[in-house]
Design a protein around this motif. Structure first.
Motif, PDB file in Angstrom:
ATOM      1  N   ARG A   1     -28.000 -13.393  33.696  1.00 41.24           N
ATOM      2  CA  ARG A   1     -28.117 -12.561  34.979  1.00 41.24           C
ATOM      3  C   ARG A   1     -26.784 -11.926  35.254  1.00 41.24           C
ATOM      4  O   ARG A   1     -26.719 -10.786  36.132  1.00 41.24           O
ATOM      5  N   ASN A   2     -25.431 -12.328  34.941  1.00 45.35           N
ATOM      6  CA  ASN A   2     -24.296 -11.935  34.971  1.00 45.35           C
ATOM      7  C   ASN A   2     -23.839 -11.110  33.832  1.00 45.35           C
ATOM      8  O   ASN A   2     -22.614 -10.686  33.895  1.00 45.35           O
ATOM      9  N   SER A   3     -24.820 -10.932  32.867  1.00 44.35           N
ATOM     10  CA  SER A   3     -24.170 -10.163  31.716  1.00 44.35           C
ATOM     11  C   SER A   3     -24.127  -8.704  32.074  1.00 44.35           C
ATOM     12  O   SER A   3     -24.971  -8.131  32.562  1.00 44.35           O
ATOM     13  N   GLY A   4     -23.124  -8.021  31.933  1.00 44.78           N
ATOM     14  CA  GLY A   4     -22.758  -6.646  32.398  1.00 44.78           C
ATOM     15  C   GLY A   4     -22.370  -6.535  33.357  1.00 44.78           C
ATOM     16  O   GLY A   4     -22.155  -5.191  34.116  1.00 44.78           O
ATOM     17  N   ILE A   5     -22.443  -7.750  34.386  1.00 47.50           N
ATOM     18  CA  ILE A   5     -21.794  -7.500  35.777  1.00 47.50           C
ATOM     19  C   ILE A   5     -20.401  -8.398  35.762  1.00 47.50           C
ATOM     20  O   ILE A   5     -19.171  -7.711  36.076  1.00 47.50           O
ATOM     21  N   GLN A   6     -20.461  -9.545  35.489  1.00 42.89           N
ATOM     22  CA  GLN A   6     -19.277 -10.477  35.746  1.00 42.89           C
ATOM     23  C   GLN A   6     -18.874 -10.400  34.130  1.00 42.89           C
ATOM     24  O   GLN A   6     -17.630 -10.352  33.773  1.00 42.89           O
ATOM     25  N   PHE A   7     -19.752 -10.555  33.120  1.00 40.47           N
ATOM     26  CA  PHE A   7     -19.251 -10.655  31.691  1.00 40.47           C
ATOM     27  C   PHE A   7     -19.685  -9.538  30.620  1.00 40.47           C
ATOM     28  O   PHE A   7     -20.643  -8.575  30.967  1.00 40.47           O
ATOM     29  N   ASP A   8     -18.581  -9.487  29.789  1.00 37.63           N
ATOM     30  CA  ASP A   8     -19.022  -8.579  28.786  1.00 37.63           C
ATOM     31  C   ASP A   8     -20.293  -8.781  28.156  1.00 37.63           C
ATOM     32  O   ASP A   8     -20.579  -9.904  27.558  1.00 37.63           O
ATOM     33  N   PRO A   9     -21.284  -7.668  28.223  1.00 32.88           N
ATOM     34  CA  PRO A   9     -22.736  -7.880  27.739  1.00 32.88           C
ATOM     35  C   PRO A   9     -22.712  -8.454  26.054  1.00 32.88           C
ATOM     36  O   PRO A   9     -23.610  -9.262  25.840  1.00 32.88           O
ATOM     37  N   ILE A  10     -21.882  -7.711  25.340  1.00 33.96           N
ATOM     38  CA  ILE A  10     -22.152  -7.946  24.001  1.00 33.96           C
ATOM     39  C   ILE A  10     -21.580  -9.477  23.643  1.00 33.96           C
ATOM     40  O   ILE A  10     -22.177 -10.358  22.937  1.00 33.96           O
ATOM     41  N   ILE A  11     -20.452 -10.094  24.234  1.00 29.32           N
ATOM     42  CA  ILE A  11     -20.023 -11.205  24.221  1.00 29.32           C
ATOM     43  C   ILE A  11     -20.850 -12.250  24.563  1.00 29.32           C
ATOM     44  O   ILE A  11     -21.108 -13.366  23.899  1.00 29.32           O
ATOM     45  N   THR A  12     -21.542 -12.218  25.733  1.00 31.09           N
ATOM     46  CA  THR A  12     -22.288 -13.022  26.450  1.00 31.09           C
ATOM     47  C   THR A  12     -23.671 -13.195  25.582  1.00 31.09           C
ATOM     48  O   THR A  12     -24.031 -14.404  25.321  1.00 31.09           O
ATOM     49  N   LYS A  13     -23.909 -12.072  24.884  1.00 31.46           N
ATOM     50  CA  LYS A  13     -25.223 -12.105  24.103  1.00 31.46           C
ATOM     51  C   LYS A  13     -24.824 -12.989  22.700  1.00 31.46           C
ATOM     52  O   LYS A  13     -25.727 -14.009  22.539  1.00 31.46           O
ATOM     53  N   ILE A  14     -23.637 -12.894  22.220  1.00 33.36           N
ATOM     54  CA  ILE A  14     -23.256 -13.586  21.077  1.00 33.36           C
ATOM     55  C   ILE A  14     -23.062 -15.371  21.571  1.00 33.36           C
ATOM     56  O   ILE A  14     -23.509 -15.951  20.960  1.00 33.36           O
ATOM     57  N   LEU A  15     -22.565 -15.586  22.782  1.00 34.29           N
ATOM     58  CA  LEU A  15     -22.202 -16.753  23.333  1.00 34.29           C
ATOM     59  C   LEU A  15     -23.673 -17.583  23.356  1.00 34.29           C
ATOM     60  O   LEU A  15     -23.902 -18.734  23.054  1.00 34.29           O
ATOM     61  N   ILE A  16     -24.714 -16.958  23.951  1.00 34.88           N
ATOM     62  CA  ILE A  16     -26.118 -17.593  24.367  1.00 34.88           C
ATOM     63  C   ILE A  16     -26.567 -17.719  23.023  1.00 34.88           C
ATOM     64  O   ILE A  16     -27.313 -19.218  23.009  1.00 34.88           O
ATOM     65  N   GLN A  17     -26.579 -17.003  21.998  1.00 36.19           N
ATOM     66  CA  GLN A  17     -27.259 -17.265  20.696  1.00 36.19           C
ATOM     67  C   GLN A  17     -26.578 -18.513  20.137  1.00 36.19           C
ATOM     68  O   GLN A  17     -27.204 -19.613  19.552  1.00 36.19           O
ATOM     69  N   ALA A  18     -24.958 -18.453  20.025  1.00 35.80           N
ATOM     70  CA  ALA A  18     -24.451 -19.510  19.509  1.00 35.80           C
ATOM     71  C   ALA A  18     -24.601 -20.982  20.483  1.00 35.80           C
ATOM     72  O   ALA A  18     -24.790 -21.881  19.620  1.00 35.80           O
ATOM     73  N   ILE A  19     -24.897 -20.897  21.412  1.00 34.19           N
ATOM     74  CA  ILE A  19     -25.006 -22.326  22.313  1.00 34.19           C
ATOM     75  C   ILE A  19     -26.526 -22.755  21.869  1.00 34.19           C
ATOM     76  O   ILE A  19     -26.832 -24.092  21.782  1.00 34.19           O
ATOM     77  N   LYS A  20     -27.538 -21.597  21.689  1.00 35.82           N
ATOM     78  CA  LYS A  20     -28.803 -22.051  21.462  1.00 35.82           C
ATOM     79  C   LYS A  20     -28.750 -22.755  20.044  1.00 35.82           C
ATOM     80  O   LYS A  20     -29.503 -23.710  19.973  1.00 35.82           O
ATOM     81  N   THR A  21     -28.041 -22.133  19.409  1.00 36.57           N
ATOM     82  CA  THR A  21     -27.942 -22.617  17.814  1.00 36.57           C
ATOM     83  C   THR A  21     -27.359 -24.185  17.627  1.00 36.57           C
ATOM     84  O   THR A  21     -27.988 -24.842  17.172  1.00 36.57           O
ATOM     85  N   GLU A  22     -26.453 -24.093  18.598  1.00 38.73           N
ATOM     86  CA  GLU A  22     -25.735 -25.562  18.667  1.00 38.73           C
ATOM     87  C   GLU A  22     -26.648 -26.417  19.254  1.00 38.73           C
ATOM     88  O   GLU A  22     -27.031 -27.836  18.919  1.00 38.73           O
ATOM     89  N   LYS A  23     -27.724 -25.993  20.325  1.00 42.92           N
ATOM     90  CA  LYS A  23     -28.585 -27.004  20.979  1.00 42.92           C
ATOM     91  C   LYS A  23     -29.573 -27.436  20.001  1.00 42.92           C
ATOM     92  O   LYS A  23     -29.933 -28.561  19.980  1.00 42.92           O
ATOM     93  N   GLU A  24     -30.035 -26.486  19.267  1.00 47.18           N
ATOM     94  CA  GLU A  24     -30.926 -26.678  18.284  1.00 47.18           C
ATOM     95  C   GLU A  24     -30.633 -27.801  17.280  1.00 47.18           C
ATOM     96  O   GLU A  24     -31.412 -28.427  16.797  1.00 47.18           O
ATOM     97  N   ALA A  25     -29.232 -27.706  16.880  1.00 43.66           N
ATOM     98  CA  ALA A  25     -28.688 -28.470  16.012  1.00 43.66           C
ATOM     99  C   ALA A  25     -28.169 -29.776  16.602  1.00 43.66           C
ATOM    100  O   ALA A  25     -27.615 -30.765  15.953  1.00 43.66           O
ATOM    101  N   GLY A  26     -28.338 -29.966  17.746  1.00 42.54           N
ATOM    102  CA  GLY A  26     -27.993 -31.041  18.519  1.00 42.54           C
ATOM    103  C   GLY A  26     -26.556 -31.380  18.594  1.00 42.54           C
ATOM    104  O   GLY A  26     -26.043 -32.543  18.619  1.00 42.54           O
TER     105      GLY A  26
END
Length: 857
Positions: free
Chosen positions: A829-854
């Motif tokens: 929700r805050n991508s492009g408002i509070q946060f850099d949209p590109i970096i936010t997208k990279i972070l979200i993907q990294a967190i999802k990957t980390e979560k999937e890997a436990g």
């Protein structure tokens, strides 16, 4: 034909009056600059021959039937009438109309002038005279056409003289082609006209020709004329004067030039300080002598002019006769000829002679200079030359001389020994054939010192590292200086070069240089050498230049525990480690105590970082204790000549200090630990929080392919971003409820406080501006500077969403933790408002990957 009075009256009775209205055209200064015929009557058209439609309604300056002089005349008349507001009347010969016209100009209203014109009565009277004039011109036509002198005919009328005609010569010399009707003074000027009138009146009164000479200032230039004025008698007496003028200008100038030349030649002969004689080569009789000759020989002029050259010249009679014949044939120089003065003294003279003509015979003109002192000096110089030759052969340095073309003229004994050439075989050869000079480092031929002296006229020395290649091929290092050999007049007649074998000196100097430039313990270059060589290294061809700064961690421990010998061994080990991982063209130096510096020319920052990684993989054991000495390394690269190499070195040093801060064994790391311990004690921040931030920041950094330096900055910022909170009231930091406006304002100061803390700590200076900017927002509504989008440093844009995610997914004193899914939705929700949209997208993907890997921390 002569008109009677009745005829004239009858002609006047039928005369018509031309009437016209003229409007003056005024400029911005209210001065007339042109005029327009507004109306003319038929009589005006008839008298002038102008057509009404052609004339009226347009400025007179565009009317082709009026000359420029005519326009100026009419405009002047109208301006006078307007300015005085009075009627003006005049009778004039009008060139544009070719007739006498009586003109009456009457001021009218405003800028209008009325003009009334009529043929002058004088024109009627002159009709009879015109036939007489035509007859005279017909008679004189052969004279006007064929004369080589200026011919003109003047008419006397009403006390004035008017030109009737002039021939082409007169026109060329005066610059005036049409003189008909021109009054005398208009051509020759008022002052000259008054002078000429006296001659003309004399001719008119006596009836006889009169001659005079007069200078004129005509347009083509000044002229001097000799003129004969002849009267021409008409039916009523003398009415015309015929002028035949011979141009004497060139003759007068030639006479003036000849007189001036004669005076100059006489002055040159009599006033010149040189001795001058004129004599007869057949007899030797002296015909003339200037005052300088009289003073030099000691005779009066009449005494010298009664003597023969043989009386003062000491040459034998046969030699003197040969000299006379040579002078007549053009042989004009004789050096050091002996002459006897009146007092018996013998002087040596240089004689410059040439034949001159005196009517039917040839004479000899001689200019003589006393050369006695020069000959004495020459004799002394020969003695000095012999002394110099002896000296050159006896000195311990090699000496070679050349002529002005660079060919060898002499070699002393030492020069022969050093070159391997003997004197006879070297003489006459070009210098570069005998002296082959090369640079001992590059092998390139050295610039010819002899030619350089000949070109510049200055003393020069050989460049360092110059070798002389002997005749046998052996090369020996030499030092030399070359200087011009000058003649009496200061010209360069050749070059002398003094040189010596400096083999022993260079060997000794190399030993001293090595000790001066190298560290005695490690064998690496020292700081003194780097400071001397840095400018030579810092060149465009070496770009990019990377610099690695290294600091040995724990050296003091090694020295204190195991002794200085162990520390020295470790420093030597570091030196060998650096040499092993760097190239042969890289420059490695011990910068000071436990610091090292490496310069890598033509090496990118990426390559330098790879070298650092290779060095860090190595372990240097401290004695046999099982402990290892570590290196803190930092690098920076100079990509452009606009960058200062000193700045690059400081930047590499700063990065090295950052590395030391991250090193657990580093003393400076205690600074961070102290500050962080204080922060953890006062706030809810924990070391685990910093570790989590570092982990996810590195995930984003790897995806963005950040450099090792930038990754280090991310780690440091993860640890220190909230360091400014150490100055915030703990009650505010640990408050469970909402902050008041004043408390929130206090909280918002922590980036600035953290920035000041980092700025005051040299090791943290490079991340200080990151600490200042870590609460800026993508939309520009952050604090404290209100930066937006890419104005915010990249490192801070990476930290912002990572810090927010960790805060949302962990318990705080003022709220419970969110779930990972809720936190990710908040980030989106805050991508492009509070946060850099590109970096936010990279972070979200990294967190999802980390979560999937436990691996979520």
């Amino acid at each position: 034909m002569i008109l009677c009075e009745n005829d004239i009256q009858q002609k006047q009775s039928v005369m018509s009056f031309g009437i016209g209205y003229v409007r003056l055209l005024m400029n911005e200064r209210n001065e007339p600059e042109d005029f327009i015929f507004e109306e003319i009557n038929p009589a005006f058209e008839k008298l002038t021959g102008w057509n009404k439609e052609e004339v009226t309604g347009a400025p007179a300056s565009g009317f082709t039937r009026l000359s420029k002089a005519g326009i100026l005349y009419w405009l002047s008349l109208y301006s006078t009438v307007r300015g005085s507001n009075k009627t003006q009347e005049t009778t004039q010969w009008v060139d544009d109309l070719q007739k006498y016209i009586t003109i009456t100009a009457i001021p009218a209203e405003g800028d209008f002038v009325m003009i009334v014109i009529r043929e002058s009565a004088e024109e009627a009277v002159s009709l009879a005279q015109d036939k007489e004039t035509a007859h005279i011109l017909e008679v004189l036509d052969p004279l006007f056409s064929n004369s080589r002198d200026a011919v003109s005919l003047l008419e006397y009328s009403s006390g004035k003289y008017f030109y009737v005609q002039n021939n082409s010569i007169h026109q060329k010399l005066t610059g005036v082609s049409n003189v008909r009707g021109m009054e005398l003074s208009k051509l020759v000027g008022r002052y000259t006209g008054k002078q000429l009138q006296r001659y003309y009146e004399q001719c008119m009164n006596t009836g006889r020709p009169v001659s005079y000479e007069q200078e004129f200032n005509f347009a083509p230039g000044k002229r001097i004329w000799q003129t004969e004025v002849s009267p021409i008698f008409g039916s009523d007496g003398i009415r015309y004067l015929l002028l035949l003028s011979k141009d004497m200008s060139e003759l007068k100038q030639m006479q003036k030039d000849n007189e001036l030349l004669s005076r100059r030649l006489k002055s040159m002969f009599n006033q010149h300080s040189a001795i001058k004689l004129i004599y007869d080569p057949d007899s030797g009789h002296i015909l003339d002598a200037n005052p300088s000759a009289c003073r030099f020989y000691g005779y009066r002029k009449d005494e010298l002019c009664s003597m023969m050259v043989q009386d003062i010249n000491m040459l034998p009679a046969d030699k003197l006769r040969e000299r006379f014949q040579s002078e007549l044939a053009g042989g004009n120089y004789f050096s050091a000829v002996p002459y006897r003065l009146k007092n018996g003294e013998i002087r040596l003279l240089d004689v410059y002679s040439c034949p001159i003509s005196d009517g039917d015979r040839k004479l000899i003109y001689s200019i003589i200079f006393d050369a006695t002192d020069r000959e004495i000096y020459r004799s002394a110089l020969l003695k000095e030359k012999e002394l110099l030759k002896t000296t050159l052969q006896s000195i311990g340095d090699g000496v070679v001389t050349t002529d002005k073309s660079g060919r060898i003229t002499s070699l002393n004994n030492v020069a022969q020994e050093l070159t391997g050439w003997n004197h006879l075989s070297a003489i006459g050869r070009p210098f570069t054939e005998v002296f082959i000079l090369k640079n001992e480092e590059t092998g390139e031929t050295v610039e010819n010192p002899i030619q350089k002296v000949l070109d510049t006229g200055r003393i020069i020395g050989l460049a360092n590292h110059t070798e002389l290649v002997r005749l046998d091929g052996q090369a020996i290092p030499i030092a030399d200086s070359a200087a011009p050999i000058r003649t009496e007049d200061g010209k360069t007649a050749g070059v002398v070069m003094v040189f010596r074998d400096v083999s022993d000196e260079k060997k000794h100097n190399r030993q001293i240089e090595y000790l001066s430039f190298h560290d005695s313990l490690t064998g690496l270059y020292n700081r003194y050498y780097i400071e001397r060589i840095l400018n030579k290294l810092d060149t465009p061809e070496n770009l990019p230049i990377s610099v690695i700064m290294g600091d040995v961690n724990g050296l003091k421990i090694a020295n204190d525990v195991f002794g200085h010998n162990a520390g020295d061994i470790m420093l030597q080990g570091v030196a060998r480690l650096l040499e092993k991982n760097c190239g042969e063209n890289d420059l490695i130096a011990r910068w000071g105590g436990d610091e090292f510096v490496v310069f890598l020319p033509r090496t990118s920052a990426k390559t330098a970082e790879r070298i650092i990684r290779n060095i860090k993989k190595a372990h240097i054991a401290i004695n046999e204790s099982g402990l290892f000495l570590s290196l803190s390394l930092g690098c920076a690269s100079k990509e452009s000549m606009r960058n200062d190499i000193q700045s690059v070195m400081r930047q590499a040093e700063e990065y090295m200090y950052h590395q030391k801060l991250l090193d657990s064994q580093s003393y400076r790391n205690s600074i961070i630990n102290t500050l962080l311990a204080t922060l953890y004690e006062k706030s809810n921040e924990t070391e685990e929080h910093s570790k989590r931030l570092e982990k996810y920041c590195h995930c984003v950094g790897r995806e963005l392919q950040l450099s090792s330096k930038e990754m280090d900055e991310l780690s440091l910022l993860s640890l220190l971003h909230d360091i400014g909170k150490v100055s915030i009231d703990p009650a505010v930091l640990q408050k469970t409820g909402s902050l008041t406006p004043s408390e929130w304002e206090e909280m918002k100061h922590h980036p600035e406080i953290g920035y000041r803390i980092a700025q005051a700590t040299p090791e943290l200076a490079t991340v200080s501006h990151f600490i200042l900017s870590h609460h800026e927002r993508w939309d520009g509504k952050g604090y404290p500077q209100g930066l937006k989008q890419k104005e915010i440093p990249l490192i801070c844009r990476i930290l912002a969403p990572v810090d927010a995610f960790d805060a949302m997914t962990n318990d705080r004193v003022y709220r419970k933790a969110m779930s990972t899914e809720e936190a990710l939705l908040e980030l989106e929700r805050n991508s492009g408002i509070q946060f850099d949209p590109i970096i936010t997208k990279i972070l979200i993907q990294a967190i999802k990957t980390e979560k999937e890997a436990g691996r979520i921390l």
